[in-house]
Design an enzyme around this catalytic site. Structure first.
Site, PDB file in Angstrom:
ATOM      1  N   ASP A  10       0.871  -1.187   0.000  1.00 17.01           N
ATOM      2  CA  ASP A  10       0.000   0.000   0.000  1.00 17.01           C
ATOM      3  C   ASP A  10       0.903   1.231   0.000  1.00 17.01           C
ATOM      4  OD1 ASP A  10      -2.867   0.988   2.020  1.00 17.01           O
ATOM      5  OD2 ASP A  10      -1.618   2.120   0.627  1.00 17.01           O
ATOM      6  N   ILE A  11       0.803   2.044  -1.007  1.00 20.09           N
ATOM      7  CA  ILE A  11       1.745   3.169  -1.175  1.00 20.09           C
ATOM      8  C   ILE A  11       1.661   4.161  -0.014  1.00 20.09           C
ATOM      9  CG2 ILE A  11       0.265   4.714  -2.543  1.00 20.09           C
ATOM     10  CD1 ILE A  11       2.819   5.149  -4.324  1.00 20.09           C
ATOM     11  N   ASN A  24      -6.612  12.757 -10.737  1.00 20.38           N
ATOM     12  CA  ASN A  24      -7.342  13.181 -11.939  1.00 20.38           C
ATOM     13  C   ASN A  24      -7.070  14.676 -12.117  1.00 20.38           C
ATOM     14  OD1 ASN A  24      -9.374  14.784 -10.489  1.00 20.38           O
ATOM     15  ND2 ASN A  24     -10.046  12.794  -9.730  1.00 20.38           N
ATOM     16  N   GLY A  32      -9.593   4.719  -5.722  1.00 22.09           N
ATOM     17  CA  GLY A  32      -8.294   4.068  -5.919  1.00 22.09           C
ATOM     18  C   GLY A  32      -7.180   4.639  -5.050  1.00 22.09           C
ATOM     19  N   VAL A  33      -6.009   4.759  -5.654  1.00 22.70           N
ATOM     20  CA  VAL A  33      -4.855   5.236  -4.867  1.00 22.70           C
ATOM     21  C   VAL A  33      -5.054   6.701  -4.458  1.00 22.70           C
ATOM     22  CG1 VAL A  33      -3.406   5.917  -6.853  1.00 22.70           C
ATOM     23  CG2 VAL A  33      -2.332   5.115  -4.762  1.00 22.70           C
ATOM     24  N   ASP A  34      -5.755   7.460  -5.283  1.00 17.82           N
ATOM     25  CA  ASP A  34      -6.053   8.868  -4.966  1.00 17.82           C
ATOM     26  C   ASP A  34      -6.841   8.937  -3.654  1.00 17.82           C
ATOM     27  OD1 ASP A  34      -7.613  11.503  -7.028  1.00 17.82           O
ATOM     28  OD2 ASP A  34      -6.311  11.589  -5.272  1.00 17.82           O
ATOM     29  N   SER A 117      -2.532   4.899 -14.032  1.00 21.35           N
ATOM     30  CA  SER A 117      -3.500   4.699 -15.124  1.00 21.35           C
ATOM     31  C   SER A 117      -3.986   3.275 -15.321  1.00 21.35           C
ATOM     32  CB  SER A 117      -2.947   5.200 -16.483  1.00 21.35           C
ATOM     33  OG  SER A 117      -3.098   6.592 -16.585  1.00 21.35           O
ATOM     34  N   THR A 118      -3.473   2.294 -14.568  1.00 21.17           N
ATOM     35  CA  THR A 118      -3.862   0.897 -14.862  1.00 21.17           C
ATOM     36  C   THR A 118      -5.065   0.432 -14.048  1.00 21.17           C
ATOM     37  OG1 THR A 118      -2.367  -0.024 -13.194  1.00 21.17           O
ATOM     38  CG2 THR A 118      -1.461   0.330 -15.419  1.00 21.17           C
ATOM     39  N   GLY A 119      -5.689   1.321 -13.292  1.00 24.28           N
ATOM     40  CA  GLY A 119      -6.902   0.955 -12.546  1.00 24.28           C
ATOM     41  C   GLY A 119      -8.122   1.497 -13.251  1.00 24.28           C
TER      42      GLY A 119
HETATM   43  N1  APR Z   1      -1.390   1.644  -2.983  1.00 19.00           N
HETATM   44  C1  APR Z   1      -0.803   1.316  -4.167  1.00 19.00           C
HETATM   45  N2  APR Z   1      -1.490   1.105  -5.312  1.00 19.00           N
HETATM   46  C2  APR Z   1      -2.836   1.223  -5.251  1.00 19.00           C
HETATM   47  C3  APR Z   1      -3.531   1.564  -4.062  1.00 19.00           C
HETATM   48  C4  APR Z   1      -2.747   1.769  -2.893  1.00 19.00           C
HETATM   49  N3  APR Z   1      -3.295   2.095  -1.725  1.00 19.00           N
HETATM   50  N4  APR Z   1      -4.873   1.593  -4.346  1.00 19.00           N
HETATM   51  C5  APR Z   1      -5.003   1.280  -5.645  1.00 19.00           C
HETATM   52  N5  APR Z   1      -3.787   1.045  -6.192  1.00 19.00           N
HETATM   53  C6  APR Z   1      -3.442   0.649  -7.558  1.00 19.00           C
HETATM   54  C7  APR Z   1      -4.540   0.050  -8.390  1.00 19.00           C
HETATM   55  O1  APR Z   1      -4.734  -1.322  -8.057  1.00 19.00           O
HETATM   56  C8  APR Z   1      -3.933   0.214  -9.776  1.00 19.00           C
HETATM   57  O2  APR Z   1      -2.992  -0.816 -10.006  1.00 19.00           O
HETATM   58  O3  APR Z   1      -3.078   1.819  -8.255  1.00 19.00           O
HETATM   59  C9  APR Z   1      -3.176   1.547  -9.645  1.00 19.00           C
HETATM   60  C10 APR Z   1      -3.880   2.751 -10.301  1.00 19.00           C
HETATM   61  O4  APR Z   1      -5.287   2.611 -10.120  1.00 19.00           O
HETATM   62  P1  APR Z   1      -6.229   3.874  -9.773  1.00 19.00           P
HETATM   63  O5  APR Z   1      -6.002   4.274  -8.380  1.00 19.00           O
HETATM   64  O6  APR Z   1      -7.597   3.486 -10.204  1.00 19.00           O
HETATM   65  O7  APR Z   1      -5.671   5.053 -10.698  1.00 19.00           O
HETATM   66  P2  APR Z   1      -5.849   5.327 -12.258  1.00 19.00           P
HETATM   67  O8  APR Z   1      -6.094   4.078 -13.034  1.00 19.00           O
HETATM   68  O9  APR Z   1      -4.670   6.185 -12.616  1.00 19.00           O
HETATM   69  O10 APR Z   1      -7.193   6.176 -12.328  1.00 19.00           O
HETATM   70  C11 APR Z   1      -7.170   7.473 -11.793  1.00 19.00           C
HETATM   71  O11 APR Z   1      -9.081   7.056 -10.452  1.00 19.00           O
HETATM   72  O12 APR Z   1      -9.107   7.230  -8.208  1.00 19.00           O
HETATM   73  C12 APR Z   1      -9.431   7.882  -9.355  1.00 19.00           C
HETATM   74  O13 APR Z   1      -9.205  10.200  -8.801  1.00 19.00           O
HETATM   75  C13 APR Z   1      -8.619   9.142  -9.525  1.00 19.00           C
HETATM   76  O14 APR Z   1      -9.935   9.854 -11.369  1.00 19.00           O
HETATM   77  C14 APR Z   1      -8.691   9.301 -11.012  1.00 19.00           C
HETATM   78  C15 APR Z   1      -8.598   7.869 -11.510  1.00 19.00           C
END
Ligand code: APR
Length: 172
Positions: A10-11, A24, A32-34, A117-119
């Site tokens: 977990d980052i 975003n 997600g990570v945001d 971007s991979t989520g």
């Molecule tokens: N720690 C590390 N990696 C994480 C965590 C965490 N706590 N939570 C999620 N991830 C991973 C996801 O599993 C994926 O592999 O981060 C990667 C990116 O996924 P997202 O968080 O969905 O980000 P992204 O695909 O860049 O989409 C960005 O999602 O959350 C919204 O506000 C954000 O609109 C923006 C979009």
């Protein structure tokens, strides 16, 4: 590259000076990570983000880390995958380039990335990993200030993709 490591976790728990947020363009939080970073940092992070006026895809902006272990958060909106013919690869490369340049400008020597971007943005993880590792390795080849770059993967599939790419650069 002995200064580049791929880990699973977990980052928000990363002990690096800076962690990168897959944001975003509004910079006003999300899932997600945001979402995880904003929850861990506390409400002051959003207050600072609200002063930044958003961020263009592929660009990067720096804030404090507040309640995080990390001193800084570098926010970068990755590209939404639209099939690959809309400049997504270059925009993703720019995320890594701009985050690392910003870290250099602020004399940050340890930084952790998520898999940008991979989520939610559905960028194919193998392609994203090849772009990310290529940019991190080429940055480190031209920079001696950075001491450690971590890729923090949230699941096995992502970890395998990035570790496979990192191994391609290990000098025999
Ligand atoms: N720690 C590390 N990696 C994480 C965590 C965490 N706590 N939570 C999620 N991830 C991973 C996801 O599993 C994926 O592999 O981060 C990667 C990116 O996924 P997202 O968080 O969905 O980000 P992204 O695909 O860049 O989409 C960005 O999602 O959350 C919204 O506000 C954000 O609109 C923006 C979009």
């Amino acid at each position: 590259m002995e200064r580049f490591y791929v880990t699973k976790g977990d980052i928000v728990r990363a002990k690096t000076q800076a962690i990168v947020n897959a944001a975003n363009t509004s910079l006003l939080g999300g899932g997600g990570v945001d979402g995880a970073i904003h929850r861990a940092a506390g409400p002051e992070l959003l207050l600072e983000c609200e002063t930044l006026g958003g961020c263009k895809t592929g660009e990067a902006k720096l804030t404090g880390g507040y309640k995080l272990k990390a001193q800084y958060v570098i926010h970068t909106p990755g590209p939404i995958w639209r099939g690959g013919n809309w400049g997504e690869e270059e925009l993703l490369a720019n995320c890594y380039k701009n985050c690392l340049q910003l870290a250099r400008q602020h004399e940050i020597t340890t930084i952790a990335f998520p898999s940008i971007s991979t989520g939610v943005y559905r960028f194919p993880v193998e392609l994203a990993a090849s772009i990310a590792v290529r940019e991190i390795v080429s940055f480190l080849e031209n920079d001696q200030q950075m001491e450690q770059v971590l890729m923090v993967c949230f699941d096995d599939t992502t970890y395998q993709a990035y570790e496979a790419e990192r191994k391609k650069y290990i000098k025999a």
